[in-house]
Scaffold this motif. Structure first.
Motif, PDB file in Angstrom:
ATOM      1  N   THR A 283       0.906  -1.272   0.088  1.00 39.73           N
ATOM      2  CA  THR A 283       0.133   0.048  -0.122  1.00 39.73           C
ATOM      3  C   THR A 283       0.856   1.236  -0.073  1.00 39.73           C
ATOM      4  O   THR A 283       0.303   2.273  -0.318  1.00 39.73           O
ATOM      5  N   GLY A 284       2.042   0.931   0.065  1.00 37.54           N
ATOM      6  CA  GLY A 284       2.950   2.378   0.196  1.00 37.54           C
ATOM      7  C   GLY A 284       3.326   2.791   1.669  1.00 37.54           C
ATOM      8  O   GLY A 284       3.803   3.856   1.873  1.00 37.54           O
ATOM      9  N   SER A 285       2.511   2.161   2.703  1.00 39.43           N
ATOM     10  CA  SER A 285       2.415   2.740   4.206  1.00 39.43           C
ATOM     11  C   SER A 285       2.467   1.845   4.995  1.00 39.43           C
ATOM     12  O   SER A 285       2.024   0.646   4.765  1.00 39.43           O
ATOM     13  N   MET A 286       2.911   2.071   6.324  1.00 41.75           N
ATOM     14  CA  MET A 286       2.634   1.058   7.516  1.00 41.75           C
ATOM     15  C   MET A 286       1.810   2.104   8.570  1.00 41.75           C
ATOM     16  O   MET A 286       1.622   3.100   8.416  1.00 41.75           O
ATOM     17  N   ALA A 287       1.574   0.798   9.487  1.00 38.53           N
ATOM     18  CA  ALA A 287       0.625   1.697  10.599  1.00 38.53           C
ATOM     19  C   ALA A 287       1.598   2.684  11.253  1.00 38.53           C
ATOM     20  O   ALA A 287       2.840   2.411  11.578  1.00 38.53           O
ATOM     21  N   ALA A 288       0.897   3.667  11.582  1.00 41.97           N
ATOM     22  CA  ALA A 288       1.423   4.547  12.689  1.00 41.97           C
ATOM     23  C   ALA A 288       2.093   4.008  13.770  1.00 41.97           C
ATOM     24  O   ALA A 288       1.045   3.220  14.156  1.00 41.97           O
ATOM     25  N   MET A 289       2.735   4.307  14.479  1.00 39.35           N
ATOM     26  CA  MET A 289       3.402   3.600  15.770  1.00 39.35           C
ATOM     27  C   MET A 289       3.692   4.402  16.886  1.00 39.35           C
ATOM     28  O   MET A 289       4.796   5.250  17.024  1.00 39.35           O
ATOM     29  N   PRO A 290       2.645   5.138  17.425  1.00 35.31           N
ATOM     30  CA  PRO A 290       2.772   6.108  18.501  1.00 35.31           C
ATOM     31  C   PRO A 290       3.850   5.874  19.674  1.00 35.31           C
ATOM     32  O   PRO A 290       4.026   4.678  20.202  1.00 35.31           O
ATOM     33  N   GLY A 291       4.573   6.768  19.938  1.00 37.00           N
ATOM     34  CA  GLY A 291       5.770   6.650  21.105  1.00 37.00           C
ATOM     35  C   GLY A 291       6.583   5.608  20.804  1.00 37.00           C
ATOM     36  O   GLY A 291       7.015   4.946  21.767  1.00 37.00           O
ATOM     37  N   LEU A 292       7.104   5.368  19.695  1.00 41.14           N
ATOM     38  CA  LEU A 292       7.834   4.258  19.280  1.00 41.14           C
ATOM     39  C   LEU A 292       9.149   4.211  20.088  1.00 41.14           C
ATOM     40  O   LEU A 292       9.866   5.091  19.900  1.00 41.14           O
ATOM     41  N   ILE A 293       9.321   2.933  20.723  1.00 40.25           N
ATOM     42  CA  ILE A 293      10.706   2.747  21.290  1.00 40.25           C
ATOM     43  C   ILE A 293      11.220   1.616  20.303  1.00 40.25           C
ATOM     44  O   ILE A 293      10.450   0.425  20.364  1.00 40.25           O
ATOM     45  N   ARG A 294      12.454   1.730  19.872  1.00 36.09           N
ATOM     46  CA  ARG A 294      13.021   0.543  18.949  1.00 36.09           C
ATOM     47  C   ARG A 294      14.271   0.015  19.951  1.00 36.09           C
ATOM     48  O   ARG A 294      15.071   0.696  20.314  1.00 36.09           O
ATOM     49  N   VAL A 295      14.365  -1.314  19.772  1.00 35.85           N
ATOM     50  CA  VAL A 295      15.415  -1.944  20.413  1.00 35.85           C
ATOM     51  C   VAL A 295      16.039  -2.868  19.196  1.00 35.85           C
ATOM     52  O   VAL A 295      15.094  -3.838  18.706  1.00 35.85           O
ATOM     53  N   ASP A 296      17.314  -2.632  18.714  1.00 37.94           N
ATOM     54  CA  ASP A 296      17.871  -3.595  17.816  1.00 37.94           C
ATOM     55  C   ASP A 296      19.364  -3.829  17.801  1.00 37.94           C
ATOM     56  O   ASP A 296      19.844  -2.779  18.336  1.00 37.94           O
TER      57      ASP A 296
END
Length: 532
Positions: A283-296
């Protein structure tokens, strides 16, 4: 004292780094590698094609947690292995490919030598995380160190070492490997900040990828502490099987997107947030991710998608640190209700055809508990990638996401079976994809592996034909004639079964196949008459 050759020293170096199995097809350009291999305790498995060697190494690595290693010849051996290397890179799988290369004095000169490439080293660099050229004996140990470093402290993937013909047979130097680098612990200041934000949030959602697949115990404790639904991408399936907070469904589905967007804090653990998981329908987009915290584990990966807080580190270690930083009282945020609603809506969303195939997958799981289910790009795998809850962490994997290489399932299942001899392995391949790598079944015969090769036979590339019809393109090239799989099994000297595409029939046939403890073929004939 006998002086060892560079080839023998290479094998010693692999053994010292924990390698216990090598997949390879010997050739005139790797003879000197085999001088060392025969005298070692390293197991050698002979595939029928170098692509099979790479995919076997991939399956082995995913199950064992150790790097899968392939020995291939110069030129076509290396080029045949590039596809598995690309799949391993897309899915962050630790695979080392060791190849020969023509004699040093001939490289890049276009003299017409056997297996010659204009620049093999440069070609490997386009796919490998690191490609090492060992020009002199003293360069071997540093090359091994650099090849193994990403497996230990970074986002893993394929690495490559090439050794010229005039170097492998020469006397080695006694190299001393530097100590393995140690992965840095997550930043405690960022961990404290993440714990504070997660504790303050009203509705947390956790997203998990393949980087979290070994973190099951800590992940469940964190999810229960936060009362947070846990969404699993394809490579994370099997985490928290049957748990009230689990959401074993693709984040591409609208139901799962809504769950994510309704959160006030999203915690993403070991997932690249790539479109084959998060935007499967392009679709060209992903879900909005409020307050995103990433661990990688990968700094580069963290930089590719903006987050409010980014933490570099191993997911399991970071989750344990977050738990230590959390207050003692668990949240109450109707997490189980949110997860259950999402599961119900997601299963409805995938439609009746895929639901039928998920029912078959569920029956297969019940028939052979705790199995390794390894798949190719075929309809039941597509269905399961959208919605399926496996009962073993890391026990559901396939090539239908990421690089998306056909022909993966059969050899990867063989690698998985070698990595865990106690497990029954179920390979799910379509009749089209199976024809990419069908001869590799003989490796399972040679090695006496308990693999059931389930062939989903719709007599062609059914998923592609459906896609062409959906956009009003006349279907062309989607009907390759499949072989007679019963006769094929007979030629392999293994049992053959055939079943209707119903949960009960498939489960009964699979259970019978698994009970034999030998390689077998189970054909699910989707379009033909039911067996009498």
């Amino acid at each position: 004292m006998t002086t060892k050759t560079v080839g023998e020293a290479l094998v010693d170096g692999l053994k010292a780094r924990g390698v216990s199995c090598v997949f390879g097809i010997p050739g005139v350009h790797t003879v000197e590698l085999y001088r060392g291999l025969a005298a070692s305790a390293i197991r050698h498995v002979t595939p029928r094609h170098e692509q099979g060697a790479g995919f076997m190494a991939d399956g082995y690595a995913r199950v064992s947690g150790q790097p899968g290693v392939a020995f291939v010849i110069t030129g076509p051996g290396l080029t045949n292995t590039l596809t598995p290397m690309a799949q391993a890179r897309a899915d962050s799988v630790p695979v080392l490919v060791v190849s020969g290369v023509n004699a040093s004095t001939t490289l890049g000169k276009g003299l017409g030598h056997l297996h010659e490439l204009p620049d093999q080293h440069a070609l490997a660099k386009t796919v490998a995380l690191t490609s090492e050229h060992v020009a002199r004996p003293e360069e071997l140990e540093p090359a091994l160190d650099r090849a193994f470093t990403p497996f230990a402290i970074a986002r893993p993937g394929p690495t490559h070492i090439q050794i010229p013909l005039d170097v492998t047979g020469t006397a080695s130097l006694n190299g001393i490997s530097r100590p393995a680098e140690v992965q840095a612990a997550p930043d405690p200041v960022k961990i404290a900040e993440a714990a504070k934000r997660l504790s303050a949030a009203g509705k947390v959602v956790i997203l998990t990828g393949g980087g979290a697949k070994t973190a099951g115990q800590h992940l469940q404790a964190l999810a229960e502490q936060l009362d947070a639904p846990v969404v699993q991408t394809v490579n994370a399936r099997g985490l928290m099987h049957g748990h009230p907070l689990t959401v074993p469904a693709s984040p591409s589905l609208q139901a799962v997107r809504k769950l994510i967007e309704d959160a006030d804090c999203v915690l993403a653990l070991g997932t690249e947030l790539g479109p084959t998981d998060y935007d499967m329908y392009a679709t060209g987009s992903m879900a909005a991710m409020p307050g995103l915290i990433r661990v990688d584990i990968c700094v580069g990966q963290l930089a590719r998608r903006e987050a409010e807080l980014a933490i570099q580190g191993n997911a399991d270690v970071a989750i344990a640190a977050l738990l230590d930083a959390m207050p003692g009282t668990a949240k109450q945020s109707e997490g189980s209700t949110r997860a259950e609603h999402t599961r119900t809506a997601a299963l409805e969303e995938i439609g009746p055809d895929y639901r039928q195939q998920v029912e078959v997958l569920n029956a297969m799981r019940a028939a052979v508990p705790n199995a390794l289910m390894v798949g190719d790009s075929t309809q039941p795998i597509y269905a399961g990638n959208l919605y399926y809850d496996h009962d073993r962490a890391g026990g559901w994997f396939n090539a239908a996401t990421g690089y998306g290489a056909l022909g993966y399932g059969i050899p990867a299942a063989i690698g998985a079976a070698i990595a865990d001899p106690s497990a029954h392995v179920v390979c799910i391949a379509g009749d089209g994809g199976a024809q990419f790598s069908l001869p590799e079944v003989m490796v399972a015969v040679d090695e006496s592996l308990p693999v059931t090769f389930v062939i989903w036979n719709n007599r062609g590339y059914g998923e592609i034909a459906s896609s062409m019809k959906a956009v009003d393109v006349t279907v062309v090239g989607c009907d390759p004639t499949p072989p007679d799989f019963a006769a094929t099994a007979q030629s392999f000297g293994i049992p053959y079964s055939r079943a209707r595409m119903t949960p009960q029939a498939v489960a009964a046939a699979l259970q019978e196949c698994a009970a034999r403890g030998t390689p077998s073929i189970l054909e699910i004939d989707v379009t033909g008459p039911a067996p009498g």
